[in-house]
Design an enzyme around this catalytic site. Structure first.
Site, PDB file in Angstrom:
ATOM      1  N   SER B 127       0.826  -1.211   0.000  1.00  0.00           N
ATOM      2  CA  SER B 127       0.000   0.000   0.000  1.00  0.00           C
ATOM      3  C   SER B 127       0.855   1.254   0.000  1.00  0.00           C
ATOM      4  CB  SER B 127      -0.880  -0.028   1.244  1.00  0.00           C
ATOM      5  OG  SER B 127      -1.382   1.253   1.518  1.00  0.00           O
ATOM      6  N   TYR B 152      -2.572  -0.257   9.867  1.00  0.00           N
ATOM      7  CA  TYR B 152      -2.745  -0.844   8.543  1.00  0.00           C
ATOM      8  C   TYR B 152      -1.430  -0.742   7.754  1.00  0.00           C
ATOM      9  CZ  TYR B 152      -4.101  -1.244   3.673  1.00  0.00           C
ATOM     10  OH  TYR B 152      -4.165  -1.619   2.343  1.00  0.00           O
TER      11      TYR B 152
END
Lengths: 281, 335
Positions: B127, B152
Site C-alpha cells: 500500500s 494498517y
C-alpha cells in the site's frame, strides 16, 4: 441524553462521554423535570460541547428523545442514559461503523450489566447482524436501547411514539425493522446499570409492547405472528407474576450470558474508577 | 496457468480475476466474505466471476492454516496473487486485532504454503500508506519507509519485510505492489469515491477532511489490473550478492521486488469532488472536518521502476475513471 432525578449517577455518565476518544459531538442533555438537583450537577460541568435544556415538567423519555432528534444538527444521533457508563471507544467505533456501512441505519454495541456499587453482574446477549437482531420480531429485538447510534434521518423518519412510557425502543424497532438495517458491534462498549426489576414496571412494559404488536401485526396483516406474539407476552407476564416478587426472574430470563474474562473485568474496573473520580468532592 | 487469487470477492481481486480468466488462465479464488462492508456487494462481485472461464471458489479465512494447506495440496499453483487483507485506515484505530489476523497471520500462512509448494512467483498487495510521514514527493520505492502512521500501514510494510525474508531464505520470488488510492466500478463502499457519490446523489452533505486540503494519487482499477497481470510474469531473479546489493530498500540480491503502482498525478480532493459533481450532475454540500488520525495530506507515486520492469504505468485520467465509476454506481444502486 434525557435525565430525570439522576443526581447520583449522571456525573459518571457525563464523564464517560467527555472522555470519548471521538471528540466531535454535541452533547444534548435534556432535563425532564428533575426535582433532586440533577440540573445543578450537570451545570457543574464546563465543557463547550454540553448543551443543557431544562424542563420543569416530566413528559417522559420518548418525548424528550424526539425533542433531541429535532434539535440535533448532526447526521448521526446517539443515545445515552443518565445512569450508564460509556466505554471511551464507544462513539469512535460506532461512527467508524456507520461511515463504513452506509446501508446501515442503526448500530448498537455489546453491553455489560453492573450494579450501584459498580460490580459486574452479567452481560446482554449479543446479536450482531440485522437477521440475528430481528430473528423473532414479534417477541422483541436484541438491540439494547442505550447503545444506539443511528442516522438522524432514520430517527426523524420513524420517531418515538410520544404516548409510550416504556418499550419505546421495541415499538420503534417493530415499526421500522422491515425497511431498515440494524447491526450491533461485537464488543462491549457500554456499562448498563441494571436496577432490580419490579413487577409493576415489567407488566407495564409488556402491556406497551403488546400494544405495539397488536397495531403492527394488524397493519401488516400478520395475524398469526401477531397472535403468537401476544400469547407470548401474556405467558411472560404470568411468569413475571410468579417469579419477580420472589427475585427469581433473573434465573428465568437467563440474561447473564457468557462468563466475563479477567481482561474484561479489569477494563471495566478502570473505566468505572475513571468515571467516578472526585464524585464525592 | 493456474493462479490462486486471494480476496477474490474484493474490489481489486474481482477485477484481477476477470482479467486473468479472460486471458484463458484457470483461477482459484479464496475469500472469507467478512462483513467489514456490505456482504451483498462481495456476493455480486463473485457472481460476475462465476459466469466466466475456469473459475472455482472456496470460502474460508486464510488465517485457517489447515484449510490453506489442504488447498495447496489439491492444486499446483503457477502463480499466487495475494489481494486478501483487512483494509481501511480508520478501522485499524478501533479494531487493531483484525489487522494482525488478516494481514500478518494470513500472510505468513501464504508464504509458508508458497515456500513448501515451490510456487514460481508470489505477487502481493502492499500500500502507498507505507510511506507514512514521508514528506518527499513523489514517493519512491528507494525512499526509506520507517515511519508508518497507521497500524494498517505497519502490517503492509511488515508483509514486504516478511516476503523479503522468504525470498532470501528459500529463494521464493516475491513482488509487492504498493497500490495508490484505487477506485473504479465495483469499488469499496467505505472509500471516499463511493461515500461522496452516494451523498451527492442523495443530496446529503459530505465530510471533507482537512478542509479539502489534500491531494491523492487516484488510480483507476483497470490500470492496477494491467500492472498486476504484467507483474505476475515479471519474475524477480536472484543475483550474486556484491557491494551495494542492499543499498536500495527496493532492491536485493534475493528474488524480491517492490513497485509503486499509481497514477503519478496527484489531484486535489476538491477537484475530485468537482469531477463527481459533473458526472452526477449535482452540487455537493460540504461539511468541513479536521484532519483524521492516520491520514496523510498527499500521495504521489514514482512509477519509473515499474515502467522499466514491465513497460507499463497507469495513466487513465481521473475524469474518465470517475465517469465510469459513477455510471456503475448508478446502475448498481439503481439511483
Amino acid at each position: 441524553m434525557p435525565v430525570r432525578n439522576a443526581r447520583t449517577t449522571v456525573g459518571a455518565a457525563i464523564r464517560s462521554i467527555l472522555a470519548q476518544t471521538y471528540p466531535h459531538f454535541e452533547f444534548l442533555i435534556i432535563d425532564d423535570g428533575s426535582t433532586d438537583g440533577t440540573a445543578e450537577v450537570v451545570s457543574g460541568f464546563r465543557d463547550p460541547r454540553i448543551r443543557l435544556i431544562r424542563h420543569h415538567v416530566s413528559l417522559g423519555l420518548a418525548v424528550r428523545l424526539n425533542e433531541a432528534i429535532s434539535m440535533s444538527g448532526s447526521p448521526l444521533f446517539a443515545r445515552m442514559d443518565a445512569d450508564d457508563v460509556a466505554y471511551p471507544m464507544r462513539l469512535e467505533a460506532q461512527v467508524e461503523f456507520l461511515e463504513r456501512r452506509p446501508e446501515c441505519d442503526l448500530v448498537g454495541c455489546g453491553v455489560l450489566f453492573f450494579d450501584d456499587a459498580g460490580r459486574v453482574t452479567g452481560r446482554y446477549p449479543l446479536r450482531r447482524t440485522h437477521g440475528e437482531i430481528c430473528l423473532e420480531p414479534w417477541r422483541g429485538f436484541f438491540l439494547p436501547h442505550p447503545t444506539w447510534m443511528g442516522r438522524r434521518a432514520w430517527f426523524a423518519r420513524f420517531g418515538y411514539h410520544d404516548s409510550y412510557r416504556k418499550t419505546q425502543d421495541q415499538d420503534l424497532l417493530l415499526r421500522s425493522f422491515d425497511s431498515s438495517c440494524f447491526a450491533c458491534l461485537d464488543r462491549t462498549l457500554l456499562g448498563y446499570r441494571r436496577a432490580r426489576r419490579t413487577l409493576w414496571k415489567s407488566l407495564v412494559g409488556r402491556a406497551y409492547f403488546s400494544r405495539s404488536i397488536a397495531r403492527e401485526s394488524w397493519r401488516r396483516r400478520a395475524w398469526l405472528a401477531g397472535c403468537a406474539g401476544l400469547v407470548a407476552q401474556g405467558a411472560k407476564s404470568l411468569a413475571d407474576l410468579l417469579t419477580v416478587p420472589f427475585g427469581m426472574d433473573g434465573w428465568l430470563r437467563g440474561r447473564s450470558g457468557a462468563a466475563m474474562s479477567a481482561n474484561e473485568l479489569e477494563e471495566w474496573e478502570m473505566i468505572w474508577k475513571a468515571c467516578n473520580m472526585d464524585l464525592e468532592t | 496457468m493456474k493462479i490462486l487469487v486471494t480476496g477474490s470477492a474484493g474490489f481489486i481481486g474481482m477485477h484481477a480475476s476477470i482479467r486473468l480468466l479472460d486471458a484463458g488462465h484457470e483461477v482459484v479464488g479464496v475469500d472469507n466474505l467478512n462483513d467489514y462492508y456490505d456482504v451483498r456487494l462481495k456476493e455480486s462481485r463473485l457472481a460476475q466471476l462465476k459466469r466466466r472461464g475456469v473459475f472455482s471458489f472456496e470460502r474460508f479465512d486464510l488465517a485457517d492454516k489447515p484449510r490453506l494447506n489442504d488447498l495447496f495440496a489439491r492444486h499446483r499453483f503457477d502463480r499466487v496473487l495475494n489481494l486478501a487483507a483487512q483494509a481501511g485506515v480508520r478501522y485499524s484505530l478501533t479494531n487493531p486485532d483484525a489487522y494482525i489476523t488478516s494481514n500478518l497471520v494470513a500472510f505468513m500462512n501464504i508464504l509458508e504454503c508458497c515456500r513448501h509448494q515451490k510456487v514460481a512467483h508470489l505477487t502481493y498487495a502492499s500500500s502507498s500508506s507505507v510511506y507514512g510521514a514521508n514528506a518527499k514527493l513523489p514517493f519512491s520505492t528507494s525512499d526509506p519507509v520507517d515511519h508508518p502512521v497507521s497500524l494498517y500501514a505497519a502490517t503492509k510494510r511488515a508483509n514486504e519485510l516478511m516476503a523479503h525474508t522468504y525470498s532470501h531464505l528459500f529463494g521464493l520470488p516475491t513482488t509487492g505492489l504498493r497500490f495508490f488510492t484505487v477506485y473504479g466500478p465495483w469499488g469499496r463502499p467505505d472509500m471516499s469515491m463511493a461515500l461522496f457519490t452516494s451523498a451527492i446523489v442523495e443530496g446529503r452533505p459530505i465530510n471533507v477532511f482537512n478542509h479539502g486540503n489534500m491531494r491523492r494519487d487516484f488510480t483507476f482499477v483497470g490500470d492496477i489490473v494491467e500492472g498486476v497481470v504484467r507483474v505476475l510474469d515479471a519474475i524477480p531473479q536472484a543475483s550474486v550478492p556484491g557491494p551495494g546489493s542492499y543499498d536500495d530498500p527496493a532492491r536485493s540480491a534475493a528474488p524480491f521486488r517492490v513497485f509503486n503502482i499509481g497514477n503519478s498525478n496527484p489531484v486535489p480532493l476538491m477537484d475530485m469532488i468537482g469531477l463527481i459533481e459533473a458526472a452526477v450532475g449535482k452540487k455537493a454540500i460540504l461539511n468541513h472536518m479536521p484532519m483524521q488520525a492516520g491520514d496523510v495530506a498527499e500521495t504521489s507515486a514514482d512509477t519509473a521502476d515499474l515502467f522499466a520492469a514491465v513497460g507499463f504505468k497507469p495513466s487513465t485520467p481521473l475524469a474518465d475513471g470517475i465517469k465510469r465509476y459513477v455510471e456503475w454506481h448508478r446502475g448498481y444502486h439503481k439511483v
